[in-house]
Design a protein around this motif. Structure first.
Motif, mmCIF file in Angstrom:
data_model
loop_
_atom_site.group_PDB
_atom_site.id
_atom_site.type_symbol
_atom_site.label_atom_id
_atom_site.label_comp_id
_atom_site.label_asym_id
_atom_site.label_seq_id
_atom_site.Cartn_x
_atom_site.Cartn_y
_atom_site.Cartn_z
ATOM 1 N N ILE A 28 0.814 -1.213 0.000
ATOM 2 C CA ILE A 28 0.000 0.000 0.000
ATOM 3 C C ILE A 28 0.851 1.270 0.000
ATOM 4 O O ILE A 28 0.331 2.348 -0.219
ATOM 5 N N ASP A 29 2.144 1.126 0.261
ATOM 6 C CA ASP A 29 3.034 2.283 0.241
ATOM 7 C C ASP A 29 4.381 1.847 -0.346
ATOM 8 O O ASP A 29 5.252 1.366 0.370
ATOM 9 N N HIS A 35 3.523 -3.314 3.418
ATOM 10 C CA HIS A 35 2.605 -4.341 2.956
ATOM 11 C C HIS A 35 1.496 -4.563 3.975
ATOM 12 O O HIS A 35 1.680 -4.297 5.167
ATOM 13 N N VAL A 36 0.363 -5.059 3.497
ATOM 14 C CA VAL A 36 -0.763 -5.426 4.356
ATOM 15 C C VAL A 36 -1.307 -6.772 3.889
ATOM 16 O O VAL A 36 -1.023 -7.216 2.764
ATOM 17 N N ILE A 37 -2.088 -7.392 4.744
ATOM 18 C CA ILE A 37 -2.832 -8.586 4.355
ATOM 19 C C ILE A 37 -4.226 -8.108 3.969
ATOM 20 O O ILE A 37 -4.913 -7.470 4.770
#
Length: 145
Positions: A28-29, A35-37
């Motif tokens: 996301i950035d 990172h994200v789940i």
């Protein structure tokens, strides 16, 4: 990082029966390599069963399927209304408590437990966050009653 995703899937995969979909990792950035789940779930989902962060990765979710009538916003009212206003959760729980109890398989569920389950894990935290967002001018000033 994929080990974290696999660990998440093994720990929370049983929630797939309740409508959870684990979509995978997402950046996301790119500048900070954040990172994200990513997950998706139905509106009627007990959010208390999922963490906000898992092994250092935030959990980002989206609602799949339709929303109850309390959450529908007319196009011309989008800038004057807040989709996740706390009073909408309260109206929905008051109108549909028997259906919610059935969906969650808990006939003894209290009103507060239903609000917590639907409002991202903690209804009181959601109300506080909403007040902060209003004060910061990030969402329209809405009535919280």
């Amino acid at each position: 990082m994929f080990e974290i995703l696999k660990s998440f899937e093994s720990k929370f995969g049983s929630l797939k029966k309740k409508g959870l979909r684990i979509e995978g990792l997402s950046m996301i950035d790119p500048k900070r390599k954040k990172h994200v789940i990513m997950i998706s779930k139905p509106f009627l989902f007990d959010n208390r069963q999922l963490p906000k962060v898992f092994e250092g990765l935030e959990i980002k979710s989206k609602i799949e399927g339709g929303l109850p009538e309390e959450f529908k916003i007319e196009k011309e009212a989008i800038k004057k209304d807040y989709l996740w206003a706390p009073n909408k959760f309260e109206k929905f729980v008051d109108r549909c408590s028997e259906d919610i109890k059935k969906q969650f398989g808990n006939p003894n569920m209290s009103r507060q437990e239903m609000l917590d389950a639907l409002a991202f894990g903690s209804f009181e935290e959601h109300k506080k966050k909403t007040k902060t967002l209003i004060a910061e001018g990030k969402i329209p000033a809405i009535s919280l009653n």
